[in-house]
Design an enzyme around this catalytic site. Structure first.
Site, PDB file in Angstrom:
ATOM      1  N   ARG A  76      19.220  10.256   2.459  1.00  0.00           N
ATOM      2  CA  ARG A  76      17.940  10.789   1.974  1.00  0.00           C
ATOM      3  C   ARG A  76      17.591  12.084   2.688  1.00  0.00           C
ATOM      4  O   ARG A  76      16.856  12.907   2.133  1.00  0.00           O
ATOM      5  CB  ARG A  76      16.810   9.779   2.246  1.00  0.00           C
ATOM      6  CG  ARG A  76      16.775   8.608   1.307  1.00  0.00           C
ATOM      7  CD  ARG A  76      15.528   7.805   1.539  1.00  0.00           C
ATOM      8  NE  ARG A  76      14.377   8.681   1.638  1.00  0.00           N
ATOM      9  CZ  ARG A  76      13.338   8.493   2.443  1.00  0.00           C
ATOM     10  NH1 ARG A  76      13.272   7.432   3.208  1.00  0.00           N
ATOM     11  NH2 ARG A  76      12.342   9.348   2.481  1.00  0.00           N
ATOM     12  N   ASP A 107       8.829  11.981  13.298  1.00  0.00           N
ATOM     13  CA  ASP A 107      10.162  11.949  12.685  1.00  0.00           C
ATOM     14  C   ASP A 107      11.292  12.110  13.701  1.00  0.00           C
ATOM     15  O   ASP A 107      12.469  12.020  13.338  1.00  0.00           O
ATOM     16  CB  ASP A 107      10.277  13.044  11.602  1.00  0.00           C
ATOM     17  CG  ASP A 107       9.533  12.659  10.334  1.00  0.00           C
ATOM     18  OD1 ASP A 107       9.047  11.522  10.234  1.00  0.00           O
ATOM     19  OD2 ASP A 107       9.438  13.522   9.428  1.00  0.00           O
ATOM     20  N   LYS A 119      14.302  19.622   4.299  1.00  0.00           N
ATOM     21  CA  LYS A 119      13.937  18.725   3.181  1.00  0.00           C
ATOM     22  C   LYS A 119      12.420  18.689   2.994  1.00  0.00           C
ATOM     23  O   LYS A 119      11.921  18.790   1.874  1.00  0.00           O
ATOM     24  CB  LYS A 119      14.447  17.319   3.503  1.00  0.00           C
ATOM     25  CG  LYS A 119      13.801  16.208   2.685  1.00  0.00           C
ATOM     26  CD  LYS A 119      14.314  14.843   3.088  1.00  0.00           C
ATOM     27  CE  LYS A 119      13.501  14.125   4.123  1.00  0.00           C
ATOM     28  NZ  LYS A 119      12.309  13.425   3.655  1.00  0.00           N
ATOM     29  N   ASN A 120      11.690  18.564   4.107  1.00  0.00           N
ATOM     30  CA  ASN A 120      10.237  18.408   3.989  1.00  0.00           C
ATOM     31  C   ASN A 120       9.529  19.713   3.639  1.00  0.00           C
ATOM     32  O   ASN A 120       8.336  19.721   3.350  1.00  0.00           O
ATOM     33  CB  ASN A 120       9.647  17.813   5.270  1.00  0.00           C
ATOM     34  CG  ASN A 120       9.923  16.321   5.372  1.00  0.00           C
ATOM     35  OD1 ASN A 120      10.461  15.726   4.434  1.00  0.00           O
ATOM     36  ND2 ASN A 120       9.565  15.713   6.488  1.00  0.00           N
ATOM     37  N   ARG A 156       8.234   8.632  -1.810  1.00  0.00           N
ATOM     38  CA  ARG A 156       6.795   8.841  -1.736  1.00  0.00           C
ATOM     39  C   ARG A 156       6.402  10.287  -2.067  1.00  0.00           C
ATOM     40  O   ARG A 156       5.335  10.544  -2.617  1.00  0.00           O
ATOM     41  CB  ARG A 156       6.369   8.470  -0.315  1.00  0.00           C
ATOM     42  CG  ARG A 156       4.925   8.673  -0.020  1.00  0.00           C
ATOM     43  CD  ARG A 156       4.646   8.303   1.410  1.00  0.00           C
ATOM     44  NE  ARG A 156       3.429   8.937   1.856  1.00  0.00           N
ATOM     45  CZ  ARG A 156       2.218   8.459   1.647  1.00  0.00           C
ATOM     46  NH1 ARG A 156       2.064   7.318   1.030  1.00  0.00           N
ATOM     47  NH2 ARG A 156       1.150   9.093   2.068  1.00  0.00           N
ATOM     48  N   CYS A 168       5.630   1.361   2.411  1.00  0.00           N
ATOM     49  CA  CYS A 168       7.046   1.599   2.667  1.00  0.00           C
ATOM     50  C   CYS A 168       7.354   1.020   4.023  1.00  0.00           C
ATOM     51  O   CYS A 168       6.460   0.565   4.731  1.00  0.00           O
ATOM     52  CB  CYS A 168       7.389   3.077   2.586  1.00  0.00           C
ATOM     53  SG  CYS A 168       6.992   3.977   4.047  1.00  0.00           S
ATOM     54  N   ARG A 205       0.889   3.641   4.461  1.00  0.00           N
ATOM     55  CA  ARG A 205       0.867   5.014   3.948  1.00  0.00           C
ATOM     56  C   ARG A 205       0.009   5.202   2.689  1.00  0.00           C
ATOM     57  O   ARG A 205       0.522   5.472   1.600  1.00  0.00           O
ATOM     58  CB  ARG A 205       2.294   5.506   3.708  1.00  0.00           C
ATOM     59  CG  ARG A 205       3.128   5.440   4.953  1.00  0.00           C
ATOM     60  CD  ARG A 205       4.502   5.986   4.754  1.00  0.00           C
ATOM     61  NE  ARG A 205       4.574   7.436   4.857  1.00  0.00           N
ATOM     62  CZ  ARG A 205       5.705   8.118   4.789  1.00  0.00           C
ATOM     63  NH1 ARG A 205       6.830   7.497   4.614  1.00  0.00           N
ATOM     64  NH2 ARG A 205       5.702   9.430   4.897  1.00  0.00           N
ATOM     65  N   PRO A 206      -1.304   5.061   2.818  1.00  0.00           N
ATOM     66  CA  PRO A 206      -2.181   5.267   1.661  1.00  0.00           C
ATOM     67  C   PRO A 206      -2.242   6.732   1.230  1.00  0.00           C
ATOM     68  O   PRO A 206      -1.747   7.619   1.939  1.00  0.00           O
ATOM     69  CB  PRO A 206      -3.546   4.803   2.178  1.00  0.00           C
ATOM     70  CG  PRO A 206      -3.477   4.921   3.651  1.00  0.00           C
ATOM     71  CD  PRO A 206      -2.032   4.765   4.048  1.00  0.00           C
ATOM     72  N   ILE A 207      -2.860   6.983   0.061  1.00  0.00           N
ATOM     73  CA  ILE A 207      -3.022   8.381  -0.398  1.00  0.00           C
ATOM     74  C   ILE A 207      -4.500   8.703  -0.648  1.00  0.00           C
ATOM     75  O   ILE A 207      -4.837   9.573  -1.434  1.00  0.00           O
ATOM     76  CB  ILE A 207      -2.191   8.683  -1.673  1.00  0.00           C
ATOM     77  CG1 ILE A 207      -2.468   7.644  -2.769  1.00  0.00           C
ATOM     78  CG2 ILE A 207      -0.718   8.765  -1.362  1.00  0.00           C
ATOM     79  CD1 ILE A 207      -1.980   8.087  -4.139  1.00  0.00           C
ATOM     80  N   ASP A 208      -5.364   7.969   0.082  1.00  0.00           N
ATOM     81  CA  ASP A 208      -6.806   8.169  -0.101  1.00  0.00           C
ATOM     82  C   ASP A 208      -7.241   9.619   0.167  1.00  0.00           C
ATOM     83  O   ASP A 208      -8.135  10.154  -0.502  1.00  0.00           O
ATOM     84  CB  ASP A 208      -7.597   7.188   0.781  1.00  0.00           C
ATOM     85  CG  ASP A 208      -7.176   7.254   2.238  1.00  0.00           C
ATOM     86  OD1 ASP A 208      -5.955   7.369   2.493  1.00  0.00           O
ATOM     87  OD2 ASP A 208      -8.043   7.208   3.121  1.00  0.00           O
ATOM     88  N   LEU A 209      -6.612  10.272   1.138  1.00  0.00           N
ATOM     89  CA  LEU A 209      -7.029  11.643   1.475  1.00  0.00           C
ATOM     90  C   LEU A 209      -6.691  12.615   0.347  1.00  0.00           C
ATOM     91  O   LEU A 209      -7.419  13.577   0.104  1.00  0.00           O
ATOM     92  CB  LEU A 209      -6.369  12.103   2.778  1.00  0.00           C
ATOM     93  CG  LEU A 209      -6.742  11.289   4.021  1.00  0.00           C
ATOM     94  CD1 LEU A 209      -5.850  11.641   5.202  1.00  0.00           C
ATOM     95  CD2 LEU A 209      -8.209  11.530   4.380  1.00  0.00           C
TER      96      LEU A 209
END
Ligand code: UD1
Length: 432
Positions: free
Chosen positions: A410, A318, A37-38, A107, A131, A136-140
């Site tokens: 999922r 995970d 999936k990933n 996400r 979540c 879980r930021p997305i700053d990067l």
């Protein structure tokens, strides 16, 4: 027929389904591990980079994959399914917007940001927000796109990004984020010059994304190492591609077998992707045999150990919850330190309801051998926590009822069918 219409594509994913497991189970036999999936989530987003036909093999039937396909359809991708092949064709884009209704459920929708910017110079993606397992930021993702010349505004819960053309530059990541590495790789494919991602994440799914992009004509080098070089090209062409096996699914089945003292064989997975996990399990006493395309685990008596989650090639976060369920069945105590996400212990109260002995202190969990796991009604809280409950239920005495199975749907393709094939007593019931 579009993929989304294919009967059974989302086998058994009704929101209120529950699983009934009778334990202890004795598993035996062989199952085939699904494609990851990933790996497929970023690859699907990467299809937006080409105006030609992309054919992908054996995309797993999962809720997250369906969400990504729905998002791509909204952006203008024509999707058709023929047997094990899915064709994605985006000659023109119909929209640049990943709206809240889809992004809030997954996400990974953020993966369309890089490809949309690279192809059309603009994108609008709803902020993924927090979540269950952490903020879980997305700053990067955003800071590095800015370095490439993108103008980014955050307004009304959306990231709005524009760039007439992204420029090649060196992007040192403060942390080897998997998603940021993938987004930046995709954003860089058309730059004039060479973009370098330093301190890149090294997960096998990143190597796979690089191989996929290269199969369309991209010039990506070093993917799978901490320094990735992307030399811009004019356009990407048609391709056929199949992603790697799902190492997290494989690890989950290995741990289920060990927790139940069983012998099973997994095919369709290259053991090198979970080498570190296998070594850890062997250190605990697990008897595991590997070949290029299969892994066999035999009945073993396990001792305790210490595990710290870390970016690849370290122990994957995970598999942390599943490992904890397994540790409750070992003959002495274990410790887990969760270094990647700040709130990834939600399975602990549920495991304790099943007679596990676990103490939490900050990012550490101290696991004592359970005097015997026993069945209880429990609830899934997130994808991998749910897998831990399955492992515990298979090892426990009695009938465990697991609610909110939609979390499992999922990320685990046909989980109940696969465990049935291995001889478990597992039943999906609609609890509406
Ligand atoms: C991916 C995986 C997920 C896995 C995780 C870590 C997919 C679709 N998902 O998620 O299953 O658990 O890797 O192996 O591949 N972070 C920041 N700023 C950012 C990005 C990340 O602070 O811009 C932090 C996160 O909050 C987290 C850590 O970095 O604490 C790891 O996140 P990241 O590697 O980005 O994970 P994902 O790509 O979200």
């Amino acid at each position: 027929m579009t993929t989304l219409d294919v009967p059974g594509f989302l086998h058994g994913s009704a929101k209120m389904d529950k699983l009934i497991i009778n334990g202890p189970a004795k598993l035996s036999g062989e199952i085939h591990i699904s494609r990851a999936k990933n790996a497929y989530l970023p690859i699907l987003a990467g299809c937006l980079l080409s105006k030609e036909r992309i054919r992908l093999k054996n995309i797993p039937e999962l809720r997250d994959i369906k969400t990504m396909l729905s998002l791509l359809e909204k952006l203008g991708t024509q999707i058709t399914q023929e047997g094990e092949w899915t064709e994605l064709y985006t000659p023109t884009l119909a929209s640049f917007s990943a709206t809240y209704d889809l992004v809030k459920t997954m996400r990974a929708s953020i993966f369309v940001l890089g490809p949309l910017l690279a192809r059309e110079g603009k994108a609008e993606v709803s902020l993924p927000g927090g979540c269950a397992i952490g903020t879980r930021p997305i700053d990067l993702h955003l800071d590095n796109l800015k370095k490439m010349g993108a103008k980014i505004d955050l307004k009304g819960g959306y990231v709005r990004a524009e760039a007439s053309s992204l420029k090649a530059c060196t992007l040192p990541l403060a942390f080897p984020s998997v998603g940021a590495t993938e987004n930046l790789m995709m954003a860089s494919v058309f730059t004039s010059g060479t973009t370098i991602i330093e301190n890149a994440a090294m997960e096998p799914e990143i190597e796979d994304l690089g191989n996929f992009l290269n199969s369309m004509g991209a010039k990506v080098k070093g993917h799978g190492s901490s320094r990735i070089e992307i030399e811009g090209v004019e356009h990407l062409s048609a391709t056929e591609y199949e992603a790697i096996g799902d190492r997290i699914e494989a690890g989950t089945y290995l741990m289920a077998a060990l927790a139940t003292g069983s012998e099973i064989t997994l095919t369709g997975i290259n053991f090198k992707y979970i080498d570190f996990v296998i070594e850890k399990l062997r250190e605990m006493g697990a008897n595991i045999e590997t070949s290029d395309n299969s892994i066999t685990v035999k009945q073993s008596t396990l001792s305790g150990t210490k595990v710290e989650t870390a970016p690849y090639p370290g122990f994957p976060t995970d598999l942390q919850a599943q490992m904890m369920a397994l540790m409750t069945t070992a003959k002495d105590s274990s410790i887990i330190v969760e270094n990647i996400f700040e709130n990834r212990f939600m399975h602990v109260p549920e495991l304790i309801r099943m007679n596990a002995l676990i103490d939490l202190e900050g990012r550490s969990a101290f696991i004592k051998p359970s005097p015997g796991l026993s069945a209880a009604p429990v609830m899934c809280t997130d994808l991998r926590a749910s897998a831990a409950l399955i492992i515990a239920a298979l090892a426990a005495e009695g009938e465990t009822e697991i609610q909110r199975v939609y979390h499992l749907d999922r990320g685990y393709e046909k989980l109940d069918q696969k465990f049935l094939k291995l001889g478990a007593s597992i039943k999906r019931v609609n609890s509406n």
